[in-house]
Design an enzyme around this catalytic site. Sequence first.
Site, PDB file in Angstrom:
ATOM      1  N   CYS A   9     -13.499   7.829   0.081  1.00 11.31           N
ATOM      2  CA  CYS A   9     -13.253   9.273   0.226  1.00 11.31           C
ATOM      3  C   CYS A   9     -14.362  10.157  -0.349  1.00 11.31           C
ATOM      4  O   CYS A   9     -14.801  11.112   0.291  1.00 11.31           O
ATOM      5  CB  CYS A   9     -11.915   9.648  -0.395  1.00 11.31           C
ATOM      6  SG  CYS A   9     -11.610   8.889  -1.993  1.00 11.31           S
ATOM      7  N   HIS A  27     -10.981  16.500  -3.487  1.00 12.68           N
ATOM      8  CA  HIS A  27     -12.071  16.078  -4.369  1.00 12.68           C
ATOM      9  C   HIS A  27     -13.162  17.154  -4.326  1.00 12.68           C
ATOM     10  O   HIS A  27     -13.497  17.662  -3.240  1.00 12.68           O
ATOM     11  CB  HIS A  27     -12.713  14.779  -3.884  1.00 12.68           C
ATOM     12  CG  HIS A  27     -11.855  13.544  -4.028  1.00 12.68           C
ATOM     13  ND1 HIS A  27     -10.637  13.512  -4.671  1.00 12.68           N
ATOM     14  CD2 HIS A  27     -12.101  12.262  -3.628  1.00 12.68           C
ATOM     15  CE1 HIS A  27     -10.157  12.270  -4.644  1.00 12.68           C
ATOM     16  NE2 HIS A  27     -11.021  11.500  -4.010  1.00 12.68           N
TER      17      HIS A  27
HETATM   18  N1  LIG Z   1      -5.745   7.843  -1.411  1.00  9.47           N
HETATM   19  C1  LIG Z   1      -6.963   8.064  -0.948  1.00  9.47           C
HETATM   20  O1  LIG Z   1      -7.538   9.173  -1.074  1.00  9.47           O
HETATM   21  C2  LIG Z   1      -7.716   7.003  -0.249  1.00  9.47           C
HETATM   22  C3  LIG Z   1      -8.908   7.369   0.373  1.00  9.47           C
HETATM   23  C4  LIG Z   1      -9.615   6.397   1.060  1.00  9.47           C
HETATM   24  C5  LIG Z   1      -9.144   5.122   1.095  1.00  9.47           C
HETATM   25  N2  LIG Z   1      -7.982   4.782   0.466  1.00  9.47           N
HETATM   26  C6  LIG Z   1      -7.553   3.385   0.559  1.00  9.47           C
HETATM   27  O2  LIG Z   1      -6.374   3.297   1.350  1.00  9.47           O
HETATM   28  C7  LIG Z   1      -5.546   2.251   0.855  1.00  9.47           C
HETATM   29  C8  LIG Z   1      -4.153   2.793   0.541  1.00  9.47           C
HETATM   30  O3  LIG Z   1      -4.268   3.823  -0.396  1.00  9.47           O
HETATM   31  P1  LIG Z   1      -3.040   4.785  -0.741  1.00  9.47           P
HETATM   32  O4  LIG Z   1      -3.628   5.809  -1.611  1.00  9.47           O
HETATM   33  O5  LIG Z   1      -2.310   5.215   0.477  1.00  9.47           O
HETATM   34  O6  LIG Z   1      -2.094   3.798  -1.623  1.00  9.47           O
HETATM   35  P2  LIG Z   1      -0.512   3.831  -1.860  1.00  9.47           P
HETATM   36  O7  LIG Z   1       0.011   5.209  -1.825  1.00  9.47           O
HETATM   37  O8  LIG Z   1      -0.309   3.030  -3.093  1.00  9.47           O
HETATM   38  O9  LIG Z   1       0.093   3.014  -0.597  1.00  9.47           O
HETATM   39  C9  LIG Z   1      -0.132   1.662  -0.390  1.00  9.47           C
HETATM   40  C10 LIG Z   1       0.481   1.232   0.933  1.00  9.47           C
HETATM   41  O10 LIG Z   1       0.137  -0.131   1.167  1.00  9.47           O
HETATM   42  C11 LIG Z   1       1.343  -0.899   1.373  1.00  9.47           C
HETATM   43  N3  LIG Z   1       1.160  -2.241   0.852  1.00  9.47           N
HETATM   44  C12 LIG Z   1       0.791  -2.608  -0.389  1.00  9.47           C
HETATM   45  N4  LIG Z   1       0.745  -3.963  -0.493  1.00  9.47           N
HETATM   46  C13 LIG Z   1       1.103  -4.444   0.722  1.00  9.47           C
HETATM   47  C14 LIG Z   1       1.251  -5.752   1.268  1.00  9.47           C
HETATM   48  N5  LIG Z   1       1.015  -6.844   0.540  1.00  9.47           N
HETATM   49  N6  LIG Z   1       1.650  -5.871   2.564  1.00  9.47           N
HETATM   50  C15 LIG Z   1       1.884  -4.776   3.310  1.00  9.47           C
HETATM   51  N7  LIG Z   1       1.759  -3.520   2.856  1.00  9.47           N
HETATM   52  C16 LIG Z   1       1.372  -3.356   1.577  1.00  9.47           C
HETATM   53  C17 LIG Z   1       2.393  -0.133   0.617  1.00  9.47           C
HETATM   54  O11 LIG Z   1       3.656  -0.507   1.107  1.00  9.47           O
HETATM   55  P3  LIG Z   1       4.996  -0.410   0.192  1.00  9.47           P
HETATM   56  O12 LIG Z   1       5.335   1.045   0.137  1.00  9.47           O
HETATM   57  O13 LIG Z   1       5.957  -1.221   0.978  1.00  9.47           O
HETATM   58  O14 LIG Z   1       4.629  -0.973  -1.139  1.00  9.47           O
HETATM   59  C18 LIG Z   1       2.003   1.295   0.957  1.00  9.47           C
HETATM   60  O15 LIG Z   1       2.428   1.598   2.266  1.00  9.47           O
HETATM   61  C19 LIG Z   1      -6.298   1.658  -0.336  1.00  9.47           C
HETATM   62  O16 LIG Z   1      -7.072   0.565   0.109  1.00  9.47           O
HETATM   63  C20 LIG Z   1      -7.183   2.780  -0.780  1.00  9.47           C
HETATM   64  O17 LIG Z   1      -8.311   2.319  -1.460  1.00  9.47           O
HETATM   65  C21 LIG Z   1      -7.251   5.695  -0.195  1.00  9.47           C
END
Ligand SMILES: NC(=O)c1ccc[n+]([C@@H]2O[C@H](COP(=O)([O-])OP(=O)(O)OC[C@H]3O[C@@H](n4cnc5c(N)ncnc54)[C@H](OP(=O)(O)O)[C@@H]3O)[C@@H](O)[C@H]2O)c1
Length: 339
Positions: free
Chosen positions: A131, A244
């Site tokens: 991001c 950010h």
């Molecule tokens: N937040 C940001 O600004 C941002 C920006 C760029 C990239 N990212 C990337 O995007 C990804 C998700 O980030 P987030 O911020 O959305 O995190 P988050 O709010 O913690 O959500 C994680 C998601 O992944 C699912 N998940 C986790 N473990 C899993 C598994 N073993 N099998 C299937 N589903 C699983 C969770 O499902 P449950 O609800 O069922 O646990 C939830 O839907 C990360 O790789 C992060 O680095 C995030």
Amino acid sequence: MAQKTFPVAVVGATGAVGNLMVQVLEERGFPVQHLKLLASARSVGKTLMYKGNCVPVEELKEDSFKGVRVALFSAGSGPSRKFAPIAAESGCVVIDNSSAWRMDPKIPLVVPEVNPHHIGPNPGIIANPNCSTIQMVVALKPIYDAVGIKRIVVTTFQAVSGTGMKAIEELRLQVEDLAAGAQIKKKVYPHQIAFNCFPHIGPFLDNGFTEEEMKMVNETRKMFDDPEIAVCATTVRVPIYYGHSESVNIETERPITVEKVRELLSNAPGVRVVDDPSNAGYPTPLQAAGQDTTLVGRIRIDPSVENGMAMWVVADNIRKGAATNAVQIAELLIERDLL
Ligand SMILES: NC(=O)c1ccc[n+]([C@@H]2O[C@H](COP(=O)([O-])OP(=O)(O)OC[C@H]3O[C@@H](n4cnc5c(N)ncnc54)[C@H](OP(=O)(O)O)[C@@H]3O)[C@@H](O)[C@H]2O)c1
């Protein structure tokens, strides 16, 4: 002729990014034939709204991608490493938000405004950058193309939504606890995040930088096709929910004026110049939240170095920094007839 539509899966649909991906698909009118929502077994039984309908969340499994044409992944690196190749093997194009594939030389790392040409004729997995890197390269690419950039020094002020749902909740609860005079609880971050900030995003590496800081170095080099560009990043977590902000100083190869930078950025796709400091006109995270554009202001000469320029760059980290960028990549695939 009827518009072509595609079966789409969102992996990690219950997370901060996945949830927004579903919303962005709807907002932008992406031609979804059928939407499949996937997450861990913990989320089975939940539903999410899409176009006024409740869509059930299913458990991510090896056979989840049968009949799916495009899968937007945001479930973290572990699930991406395991399931993205399975999805690609079954004929699906994967657009992955995790860091699992970003530095793989065979996988394109793409911001549509910056390096759409990196997508080849048979895309399997396409990586979505980090991001903080996305918003920086969107703002710098027009300058890079015009006069070259030798060196970037960036300090970020990153919102808690960048860590995911649990961190958004941690900030909310700490603010409530402090207002009530109660003891705060820390689960996600090593320090209290409410009314605090710390220069620590991702694990520390042997070179003294954090993983997040090195993502900004390595991903910028990959997207600009410039392994020589010097980048020094300090990434800071701040008690803000969405958006950010970045203080960016650049050293250009050839001279450029502030007026020319303003002109270039005013005409650049995905950028809006907000630069009227005498009327307190500069971008803030509250202004950027909920928007897909990258806001740039405080554009000024950096007199500490030859050909120096300084600016302030703000964007919604889970929109342009994640969900919107991923959906824009999928739109690009349709434009190029690659889906
Ligand atoms: N937040 C940001 O600004 C941002 C920006 C760029 C990239 N990212 C990337 O995007 C990804 C998700 O980030 P987030 O911020 O959305 O995190 P988050 O709010 O913690 O959500 C994680 C998601 O992944 C699912 N998940 C986790 N473990 C899993 C598994 N073993 N099998 C299937 N589903 C699983 C969770 O499902 P449950 O609800 O069922 O646990 C939830 O839907 C990360 O790789 C992060 O680095 C995030």
